[in-house]
Design a protein around this motif. Sequence first.
Motif, PDB file in Angstrom:
ATOM      1  N   SER A 231       1.224 -19.454  -8.236  1.00 14.11           N
ATOM      2  CA  SER A 231       2.238 -18.604  -8.866  1.00 14.11           C
ATOM      3  C   SER A 231       3.623 -19.219  -8.802  1.00 14.11           C
ATOM      4  O   SER A 231       4.511 -18.849  -9.573  1.00 14.11           O
ATOM      5  CB  SER A 231       2.270 -17.235  -8.177  1.00 14.11           C
ATOM      6  N   GLY A 232       3.842 -20.131  -7.861  1.00  9.83           N
ATOM      7  CA  GLY A 232       5.166 -20.725  -7.711  1.00  9.83           C
ATOM      8  C   GLY A 232       6.131 -19.869  -6.919  1.00  9.83           C
ATOM      9  O   GLY A 232       7.301 -20.218  -6.762  1.00  9.83           O
ATOM     10  N   VAL A 233       5.666 -18.739  -6.399  1.00 10.53           N
ATOM     11  CA  VAL A 233       6.499 -17.854  -5.598  1.00 10.53           C
ATOM     12  C   VAL A 233       6.182 -18.074  -4.135  1.00 10.53           C
ATOM     13  O   VAL A 233       5.026 -18.073  -3.726  1.00 10.53           O
ATOM     14  CB  VAL A 233       6.257 -16.370  -5.974  1.00 10.53           C
ATOM     15  N   GLU A 234       7.225 -18.267  -3.348  1.00 14.66           N
ATOM     16  CA  GLU A 234       7.040 -18.485  -1.915  1.00 14.66           C
ATOM     17  C   GLU A 234       6.390 -17.260  -1.291  1.00 14.66           C
ATOM     18  O   GLU A 234       6.764 -16.122  -1.550  1.00 14.66           O
ATOM     19  CB  GLU A 234       8.395 -18.750  -1.255  1.00 14.66           C
ATOM     20  N   ARG A 235       5.400 -17.486  -0.458  1.00 10.63           N
ATOM     21  CA  ARG A 235       4.682 -16.380   0.181  1.00 10.63           C
ATOM     22  C   ARG A 235       4.742 -16.539   1.690  1.00 10.63           C
ATOM     23  O   ARG A 235       4.614 -17.614   2.243  1.00 10.63           O
ATOM     24  CB  ARG A 235       3.216 -16.376  -0.279  1.00 10.63           C
ATOM     25  N   GLY A 236       4.961 -15.429   2.339  1.00  9.93           N
ATOM     26  CA  GLY A 236       4.949 -15.441   3.791  1.00  9.93           C
ATOM     27  C   GLY A 236       4.474 -14.106   4.322  1.00  9.93           C
ATOM     28  O   GLY A 236       4.914 -13.062   3.860  1.00  9.93           O
ATOM     29  N   ALA A 237       3.586 -14.125   5.275  1.00  9.06           N
ATOM     30  CA  ALA A 237       3.082 -12.880   5.842  1.00  9.06           C
ATOM     31  C   ALA A 237       4.158 -12.220   6.694  1.00  9.06           C
ATOM     32  O   ALA A 237       5.033 -12.879   7.258  1.00  9.06           O
ATOM     33  CB  ALA A 237       1.838 -13.161   6.687  1.00  9.06           C
TER      34      ALA A 237
ATOM     35  N   ALA B   8      13.984 -11.143  -5.616  1.00 11.48           N
ATOM     36  CA  ALA B   8      13.677 -11.065  -4.185  1.00 11.48           C
ATOM     37  C   ALA B   8      12.396 -10.281  -3.929  1.00 11.48           C
ATOM     38  O   ALA B   8      11.663 -10.564  -2.981  1.00 11.48           O
ATOM     39  CB  ALA B   8      14.852 -10.419  -3.436  1.00 11.48           C
ATOM     40  N   SER B   9      12.099  -9.296  -4.773  1.00 13.01           N
ATOM     41  CA  SER B   9      10.915  -8.460  -4.564  1.00 13.01           C
ATOM     42  C   SER B   9       9.622  -9.252  -4.704  1.00 13.01           C
ATOM     43  O   SER B   9       8.585  -8.877  -4.120  1.00 13.01           O
ATOM     44  CB  SER B   9      10.899  -7.302  -5.563  1.00 13.01           C
ATOM     45  N   LEU B  10       9.637 -10.333  -5.485  1.00  8.31           N
ATOM     46  CA  LEU B  10       8.412 -11.089  -5.723  1.00  8.31           C
ATOM     47  C   LEU B  10       7.854 -11.693  -4.440  1.00  8.31           C
ATOM     48  O   LEU B  10       6.636 -11.836  -4.289  1.00  8.31           O
ATOM     49  CB  LEU B  10       8.665 -12.201  -6.748  1.00  8.31           C
ATOM     50  N   VAL B  11       8.743 -12.049  -3.505  1.00 11.26           N
ATOM     51  CA  VAL B  11       8.280 -12.628  -2.241  1.00 11.26           C
ATOM     52  C   VAL B  11       7.486 -11.586  -1.456  1.00 11.26           C
ATOM     53  O   VAL B  11       6.422 -11.876  -0.896  1.00 11.26           O
ATOM     54  CB  VAL B  11       9.483 -13.133  -1.416  1.00 11.26           C
ATOM     55  N   VAL B  12       8.001 -10.347  -1.417  1.00  9.31           N
ATOM     56  CA  VAL B  12       7.304  -9.272  -0.715  1.00  9.31           C
ATOM     57  C   VAL B  12       5.979  -8.954  -1.408  1.00  9.31           C
ATOM     58  O   VAL B  12       4.959  -8.724  -0.755  1.00  9.31           O
ATOM     59  CB  VAL B  12       8.192  -8.010  -0.646  1.00  9.31           C
ATOM     60  N   ILE B  13       5.981  -8.963  -2.730  1.00  7.53           N
ATOM     61  CA  ILE B  13       4.748  -8.694  -3.483  1.00  7.53           C
ATOM     62  C   ILE B  13       3.700  -9.759  -3.187  1.00  7.53           C
ATOM     63  O   ILE B  13       2.516  -9.457  -2.989  1.00  7.53           O
ATOM     64  CB  ILE B  13       5.046  -8.627  -4.995  1.00  7.53           C
ATOM     65  N   ALA B  14       4.124 -11.024  -3.149  1.00  6.74           N
ATOM     66  CA  ALA B  14       3.191 -12.119  -2.868  1.00  6.74           C
ATOM     67  C   ALA B  14       2.549 -11.945  -1.498  1.00  6.74           C
ATOM     68  O   ALA B  14       1.336 -12.147  -1.327  1.00  6.74           O
ATOM     69  CB  ALA B  14       3.924 -13.460  -2.952  1.00  6.74           C
ATOM     70  N   ALA B  15       3.348 -11.557  -0.497  1.00  3.73           N
ATOM     71  CA  ALA B  15       2.803 -11.348   0.842  1.00  3.73           C
ATOM     72  C   ALA B  15       1.836 -10.171   0.863  1.00  3.73           C
ATOM     73  O   ALA B  15       0.801 -10.212   1.546  1.00  3.73           O
ATOM     74  CB  ALA B  15       3.945 -11.112   1.831  1.00  3.73           C
ATOM     75  N   THR B  16       2.148  -9.115   0.108  1.00  7.94           N
ATOM     76  CA  THR B  16       1.282  -7.930   0.072  1.00  7.94           C
ATOM     77  C   THR B  16      -0.038  -8.239  -0.624  1.00  7.94           C
ATOM     78  O   THR B  16      -1.103  -7.768  -0.207  1.00  7.94           O
ATOM     79  CB  THR B  16       2.002  -6.771  -0.646  1.00  7.94           C
ATOM     80  N   LEU B  17       0.011  -9.031  -1.689  1.00 11.32           N
ATOM     81  CA  LEU B  17      -1.222  -9.430  -2.370  1.00 11.32           C
ATOM     82  C   LEU B  17      -2.157 -10.162  -1.420  1.00 11.32           C
ATOM     83  O   LEU B  17      -3.375  -9.899  -1.382  1.00 11.32           O
ATOM     84  CB  LEU B  17      -0.891 -10.325  -3.574  1.00 11.32           C
ATOM     85  N   ALA B  18      -1.592 -11.072  -0.626  1.00 12.22           N
ATOM     86  CA  ALA B  18      -2.404 -11.830   0.315  1.00 12.22           C
ATOM     87  C   ALA B  18      -2.995 -10.915   1.385  1.00 12.22           C
ATOM     88  O   ALA B  18      -4.146 -11.092   1.810  1.00 12.22           O
ATOM     89  CB  ALA B  18      -1.558 -12.922   0.972  1.00 12.22           C
ATOM     90  N   PHE B  19      -2.240  -9.921   1.805  1.00  7.30           N
ATOM     91  CA  PHE B  19      -2.692  -9.001   2.850  1.00  7.30           C
ATOM     92  C   PHE B  19      -3.928  -8.230   2.411  1.00  7.30           C
ATOM     93  O   PHE B  19      -4.816  -7.943   3.225  1.00  7.30           O
ATOM     94  CB  PHE B  19      -1.548  -8.036   3.192  1.00  7.30           C
ATOM     95  N   PHE B  20      -4.019  -7.910   1.111  1.00  8.28           N
ATOM     96  CA  PHE B  20      -5.140  -7.122   0.603  1.00  8.28           C
ATOM     97  C   PHE B  20      -6.132  -7.962  -0.208  1.00  8.28           C
ATOM     98  O   PHE B  20      -6.933  -7.426  -0.969  1.00  8.28           O
ATOM     99  CB  PHE B  20      -4.623  -5.965  -0.258  1.00  8.28           C
ATOM    100  N   ASP B  21      -6.041  -9.294  -0.060  1.00 10.55           N
ATOM    101  CA  ASP B  21      -6.979 -10.214  -0.718  1.00 10.55           C
ATOM    102  C   ASP B  21      -6.997 -10.042  -2.235  1.00 10.55           C
ATOM    103  O   ASP B  21      -8.038 -10.137  -2.884  1.00 10.55           O
ATOM    104  CB  ASP B  21      -8.400 -10.032  -0.163  1.00 10.55           C
ATOM    105  N   ILE B  22      -5.842  -9.801  -2.805  1.00  9.45           N
ATOM    106  CA  ILE B  22      -5.685  -9.745  -4.265  1.00  9.45           C
ATOM    107  C   ILE B  22      -5.153 -11.105  -4.706  1.00  9.45           C
ATOM    108  O   ILE B  22      -4.236 -11.645  -4.071  1.00  9.45           O
ATOM    109  CB  ILE B  22      -4.712  -8.621  -4.670  1.00  9.45           C
ATOM    110  N   PRO B  23      -5.704 -11.715  -5.755  1.00 15.31           N
ATOM    111  CA  PRO B  23      -5.277 -13.063  -6.150  1.00 15.31           C
ATOM    112  C   PRO B  23      -3.767 -13.167  -6.373  1.00 15.31           C
ATOM    113  O   PRO B  23      -3.194 -12.404  -7.151  1.00 15.31           O
ATOM    114  CB  PRO B  23      -6.047 -13.311  -7.452  1.00 15.31           C
TER     115      PRO B  23
ATOM    116  N   GLY C  39       6.725 -13.301 -16.536  1.00 15.03           N
ATOM    117  CA  GLY C  39       7.374 -13.368 -17.842  1.00 15.03           C
ATOM    118  C   GLY C  39       8.266 -12.185 -18.147  1.00 15.03           C
ATOM    119  O   GLY C  39       9.262 -12.312 -18.867  1.00 15.03           O
ATOM    120  N   VAL C  40       7.910 -11.017 -17.616  1.00 14.03           N
ATOM    121  CA  VAL C  40       8.707  -9.814 -17.896  1.00 14.03           C
ATOM    122  C   VAL C  40       9.438  -9.326 -16.655  1.00 14.03           C
ATOM    123  O   VAL C  40      10.074  -8.267 -16.687  1.00 14.03           O
ATOM    124  CB  VAL C  40       7.805  -8.675 -18.435  1.00 14.03           C
ATOM    125  N   ASP C  41       9.364 -10.083 -15.566  1.00 11.57           N
ATOM    126  CA  ASP C  41       9.980  -9.620 -14.322  1.00 11.57           C
ATOM    127  C   ASP C  41      11.477  -9.399 -14.485  1.00 11.57           C
ATOM    128  O   ASP C  41      12.031  -8.461 -13.907  1.00 11.57           O
ATOM    129  CB  ASP C  41       9.714 -10.636 -13.203  1.00 11.57           C
TER     130      ASP C  41
END
Length: 439
Positions: free
Chosen positions: A127-133, A356-371, A380-382
Amino acid sequence: MAKRLTYFILIGLVLGIITGWAINASISDGTPGADAQLTEIAGYFSIVTTLFLRLIKMIIAPLVFSTLVVGIAHMGDTAALGRVGGRALVWFIGASLVSLTLGLILVNLLQPGAGLDFPIPPVDAASGVERGAFDLKVFVTHLVPASMVEAMATNEILQIVVFSLFVGVAITAVGERAAPLVKGFEALVAVMLQITDYVMRVAPLAVFAAVAGTVAERGPSIIGTFGYFMGSFYLGLILLWAILIGAAFLIVGPRVKLLLRYIREPILLAFSTASSEAAYPRTLEALDRFGVPPRIASFVLPLGYSFNLDGSMMYMTFAVIFIAQAYGIDLTLGQEITMLLVLMITSKGVAGVPRASLVVIAATLAFFDIPEAGLLLILGVDHFLDMGRSATNVVGNAVASVVVAKWEVELDPLEPAEIEPPHAPAHSPSSGEAEQSFR
């Protein structure tokens, strides 16, 4: 000046849409390298927007620090400080739960991610978005700045708030000996708000550039493709506005009906620049004219920028569930409730800046095993969604300030919404008037 500036921002918004649309239409999809050309053109437009946002960030740290210190100093005692802070946190937690829950209900009810008629990104796509738990140790230790200079240099609002609390409480404890320091901070508030007045004169140009660049690069077609998702989200924001203002009406009374009129310039600025941070100085001034005592507004508003980003929190639940729906992943009720609790914590301290919200979303996706690749669906519409959630953040923090002020003291008399002093903003009294103003 405020009324004229609002009109100029609106004009810049409309002209930006027209210009961006015309540029996008003139470079057809069949033209070799059309996407690269549009990206390059958008990059030129972004120069103006970036400069404006940097000017705003230049103001934020000293303005938050000085207003918060002066506000705490004029609270009178630490008991009043604790009472106001406690009431603010009660409202923040309640508003956060409402935002997250409303988003969760609507996205499940409207199902914007189900049955998408375009290709879904591969699960392993980046995704190109930094992810951190989320790390509780990092979160807690990050609250306290290792260096106040570093915190101000990086615009770490939460750390600035913590340091300002120490300085304000210490000034209260020292008493009369710190009076010259308080007057110095009051003068700094006046100077920073005067600088804000200078910076805001280029806001219409920044709005034009931001909107023109975005529409030129993305084109109107992407809005049509994601129209149902965007419409569902904006419906949620409208309902959230109604709930927040309705709750404030029950507490404050009919006067709240005038609030949107007073904060319409900050709302429009946040919407057009997709940054609630850009609206902070004007929101502070608008609340003063609405009658929120400066000592309350200068304390609650900075806290709200770390703990009360209502629009961003609604977007997080919308985005996560939308991506899960797109990949056909069904989350149980227990998982969704867990998601609310996780987002309640991880969303705190998120700066009110674009993306800034995308980083939190990326971490949440990983937490729930969502791609994580699902972020590519919304990138594109963010920006267009960020516009709405930034404006909502402004509304949410303005409402919070008004409610806490009503709980603590009576609101001051209304001042004209469209009138500002020619040289010094109304929020910045002279040193002779300051003690009366910060009562």
